[in-house]
Design an enzyme around this catalytic site. Structure first.
Site, short mmCIF file in Angstrom:
data_model
loop_
_atom_site.label_atom_id
_atom_site.label_comp_id
_atom_site.label_asym_id
_atom_site.label_seq_id
_atom_site.Cartn_x
_atom_site.Cartn_y
_atom_site.Cartn_z
N ASP A 89 0.85 -1.20 0.00
CA ASP A 89 0.00 0.00 0.00
C ASP A 89 0.88 1.24 0.00
O ASP A 89 2.10 1.17 0.04
CB ASP A 89 -1.09 -0.04 1.09
CG ASP A 89 -0.49 -0.14 2.47
OD1 ASP A 89 0.57 0.46 2.65
OD2 ASP A 89 -1.08 -0.82 3.33
N PHE A 90 0.21 2.38 -0.07
CA PHE A 90 0.95 3.61 -0.35
C PHE A 90 1.82 4.08 0.82
O PHE A 90 2.71 4.90 0.63
CB PHE A 90 -0.02 4.72 -0.79
CG PHE A 90 -0.86 4.34 -1.98
CD1 PHE A 90 -0.32 3.56 -3.00
CD2 PHE A 90 -2.18 4.73 -2.08
CE1 PHE A 90 -1.08 3.18 -4.09
CE2 PHE A 90 -2.95 4.36 -3.17
CZ PHE A 90 -2.41 3.58 -4.18
N LYS A 95 -8.74 13.29 -13.11
CA LYS A 95 -9.66 14.11 -12.32
C LYS A 95 -10.39 13.24 -11.29
O LYS A 95 -10.39 12.03 -11.46
CB LYS A 95 -10.65 14.80 -13.25
CG LYS A 95 -11.71 13.86 -13.81
CD LYS A 95 -12.65 14.63 -14.68
CE LYS A 95 -13.68 13.74 -15.27
NZ LYS A 95 -14.69 13.24 -14.36
N HIS A 105 -10.01 13.19 -20.66
CA HIS A 105 -10.04 12.26 -21.79
C HIS A 105 -10.81 12.81 -22.99
O HIS A 105 -10.63 12.34 -24.10
CB HIS A 105 -10.53 10.87 -21.38
CG HIS A 105 -12.02 10.76 -21.24
ND1 HIS A 105 -12.70 11.24 -20.16
CD2 HIS A 105 -12.95 10.20 -22.04
CE1 HIS A 105 -14.00 10.98 -20.31
NE2 HIS A 105 -14.18 10.35 -21.45
N LYS A 123 -10.19 12.73 -27.60
CA LYS A 123 -11.15 12.28 -28.62
C LYS A 123 -10.83 12.96 -29.95
O LYS A 123 -10.58 14.15 -30.01
CB LYS A 123 -12.59 12.63 -28.19
CG LYS A 123 -13.09 11.78 -27.01
CD LYS A 123 -14.53 12.11 -26.68
CE LYS A 123 -14.95 11.53 -25.35
NZ LYS A 123 -15.42 10.16 -25.42
N GLU A 127 -25.90 11.80 -21.49
CA GLU A 127 -25.63 10.37 -21.33
C GLU A 127 -26.94 9.65 -21.08
O GLU A 127 -27.84 10.21 -20.44
CB GLU A 127 -24.70 10.14 -20.16
CG GLU A 127 -23.32 10.72 -20.38
CD GLU A 127 -22.37 10.32 -19.25
OE1 GLU A 127 -21.63 9.36 -19.43
OE2 GLU A 127 -22.42 10.96 -18.20
N ASP A 134 -18.39 16.98 -12.13
CA ASP A 134 -17.90 15.79 -12.84
C ASP A 134 -17.51 16.11 -14.28
O ASP A 134 -16.47 15.66 -14.75
CB ASP A 134 -19.00 14.72 -12.81
CG ASP A 134 -18.55 13.40 -13.41
OD1 ASP A 134 -17.37 13.05 -13.26
OD2 ASP A 134 -19.39 12.71 -14.03
N HIS A 180 -14.53 18.66 -18.94
CA HIS A 180 -14.80 18.40 -20.36
C HIS A 180 -15.52 19.57 -21.06
O HIS A 180 -15.11 20.00 -22.14
CB HIS A 180 -15.68 17.15 -20.53
CG HIS A 180 -15.17 15.93 -19.82
ND1 HIS A 180 -13.84 15.68 -19.64
CD2 HIS A 180 -15.82 14.87 -19.26
CE1 HIS A 180 -13.70 14.53 -18.98
NE2 HIS A 180 -14.88 14.03 -18.74
N LYS A 205 -27.22 12.81 -16.82
CA LYS A 205 -27.27 11.35 -16.90
C LYS A 205 -28.72 10.95 -17.10
O LYS A 205 -29.63 11.68 -16.75
CB LYS A 205 -26.73 10.74 -15.61
CG LYS A 205 -25.27 11.11 -15.38
CD LYS A 205 -24.45 9.92 -14.94
CE LYS A 205 -23.00 10.29 -14.70
NZ LYS A 205 -22.10 9.84 -15.77
#
Ligand code: BG6
Length: 526
Positions: A123-124, A188, A218, A222, A256, A275, A280, A378
């Protein structure tokens, strides 16, 4: 400078990647472009048992190897609290690759990759584990020719960043030996608000120089997102109309159809705006609105994106120009689905937003007075991400108003996903003996114009990390500016009631429609 190694140039002791992986059936032999192939290097993943690692990172590494873009001695080290040997880790990677890789499985590529896999249990807090990691890195340098070049991918919750970074420093892993490089890749959320983001950045920068840190958004990996810059700045026909004189407004939608799935622990208390709008969507806004960078390099891109983010102005009346929502039970894909408050792990009193819409303006000469409407949610009607630049009406029409009754506004739409491409919408005469004008679309679809399929965002971004190419990675200044935009909205929401409910499978709360209606506009129904 990036560490690009081109086919045909030497790759030192490690030889030539494309050659050593043999003839690459995934490459068209007529393709004369020089592939960007990473030089000798390895990747260490912390959080190797997580979802991201299994679904995205491991498959992306294999796909890169399969496309001949990794050096033959490429090495992959997993670090986690598991009682595994190297071969157990290799088996986990194997299963992830078989399930999620996008390219076909080739035994020879797999074997070569698997030979460079190592696992470090611990572990860390465990100094011995980090010593073992240092030994593994040194052993790989000697046996696989990784040349001391390692990227450390922190695919772990941000609360562990400080510990992992400090351990890397303490055990001499963060500092590159002479002539080699060390990089840190972080995912993130980069903080929860401006103050925590600053704190996090300060901690990371105590260990790594800003140039060593690669923050993953990410969306920037794209293909279609990168294409925004290509379309805007490699062509002459868009820029003259890309401003307040012609554009009425811009709509950026990331919808989404999925719910939060098993991510209650991550999502609750964060919500849709933190989020995805903070990262994004504000990145999409920046790319759409920015001025032409003086060159296509990380510094110039940062300069221009930062100018846009700093120019963003929030509406004075946040109640009228922002909306948040929460999905209620409903129907999706023919199945009954639970509401957010009924999801496992979510308290019935949760006020977390699963939908957010905001109106922003960009206060500069190009965009003054042009609203940018951003929305995400969502469990909406379908999965679609697009940027629609909607134009003003023609200033005068020589046609009868009855002839143009069904004519909408002209629009240029970047279709980010799933149907990647671009649409231009304009009016055209309906065939027949009368003058009637209606909307038509002209489409560019990636699938029709190109034979190559787009690489997965993580493939592109991991390759860029190994090449040291920072163009597609937001810098800490952008992260902080984005929090400056979002913080007042979140604070307003905290003080004011609960998110509006919207039925799963719908297009979000009615309040969002009303928000645009007040401005005399309406959301697109993609
Ligand atoms: C992530 C968010 O950044 O992006 C998720 O945390 C979201 O909540 C995901 O589902 C969407 O990514 P994509 O590539 O499927 O649009």
């Amino acid at each position: 400078m990036s560490d690009e190694v081109l086919t045909g140039t030497g790759t030192g002791a490690a030889g030539n990647a494309a050659e050593e992986y043999g003839s690459n059936p995934l490459r068209d032999p007529r393709d004369r472009r020089l592939p960007r192939v990473a030089g000798p290097s390895g990747l260490v993943i912390f959080g190797v048992t997580g979802d991201l690692s299994r679904k995205k990172l491991m498959p992306a590494v294999y796909d890169l190897a399969n496309r001949g873009l990794l050096p033959p001695g490429f090495s992959l080290v997993g670090f986690a609290r598991r009682d595994w040997e190297d071969q157990d880790f290799a088996q986990v990677v194997h299963d992830a690759v078989r399930e999620h890789a996008r390219t076909e499985f080739r035994e020879e590529v797999w074997t070569q990759l698997a030979e460079g896999m190592r696992f470090v249990p611990g572990d860390f807090d465990d100094d011995d584990a980090f010593k073992q990691l240092r030994d593994a890195v040194e052993e790989l340098d000697a046996s696989r020719g990784t040349g001391g070049n390692f990227a450390f991918y922190l695919s772990v919750p941000p609360r562990f960043f400080p510990k992992v970074a400090q351990q890397l420093k303490k055990h001499g892993l963060a500092d590159a030996p002479e002539g080699s490089w060390r990089r840190a890749v972080i995912e993130k959320p980069f903080g929860h608000d401006l103050a925590s983001a600053r704190e996090l950045n300060a901690i990371v920068h105590e260990v790594f120089d800003p140039e060593q840190v690669f923050r993953i958004d990410h969306y920037l990996g794209k293909e279609t997102v990168q294409n925004i810059l290509a379309l805007r700045f490699a062509n002459q026909m868009y820029e003259p109309i890309w401003n307040r004189s012609y554009v009425d407004h811009v709509q950026i939608t990331m919808a989404e159809d999925i719910g939060i799935g098993g991510r209650a622990g991550y999502y609750d208390g964060i919500g849709s705006a933190r989020d995805v709008i903070q990262n994004h969507l504000l990145q999409l806004l920046a790319l759409t609105a920015m001025e032409e960078p003086i060159a296509f390099d990380a510094e110039s891109l940062l300069t221009e994106k930062l100018k846009v983010l700093k120019s963003v102005r929030l509406p004075e009346d946040l109640g009228a120009h922002t909306v948040r929502g929460q999905y209620a039970p409903g129907w999706q894909g023919g199945a009954k689905v639970p509401g957010y408050l009924q999801e496992e792990g979510i308290a019935p009193t949760s006020r977390t937003d699963t939908y957010a819409a905001v109106k922003l303006e960009v206060d500069n000469r190009r965009w003054a007075g042009v609203p940018f409407y951003l929305r995400t949610g969502k469990r909406l009607g379908r999965r679609v991400t697009e940027i629609a630049v909607v134009f003003q009406r023609a200033p005068h029409s020589p046609f009868d108003s009855t002839a143009t009754e069904e004519l909408g506004a002209n629009a240029i739409v970047f279709r980010v996903q799933p149907d990647e491409g671009m649409t231009v919408r304009f009016g055209s005469k309906v065939p027949g003996t009368s003058m009637e004008i209606r909307d038509v679309s002209m489409d560019f679809a990636y699938g029709e114009s190109f034979t190559e399929s787009s690489p997965e965002a993580y493939e592109r971004l991991i390759l860029d990390v190994l090449l040291g190419d920072a163009n597609l990675f937001p810098r800490h200044q952008e992260v902080e500016e984005s929090w400056k935009i979002l913080d007042p909205i979140e604070e307003y929401w905290d003080r004011n009631g609960r998110p509006a409910q919207y039925a799963s499978g719908s297009w979000g709360p009615e309040e969002a429609d009303e928000m645009l209606a007040r401005d005399g506009r309406s959301w697109r129904r993609p």
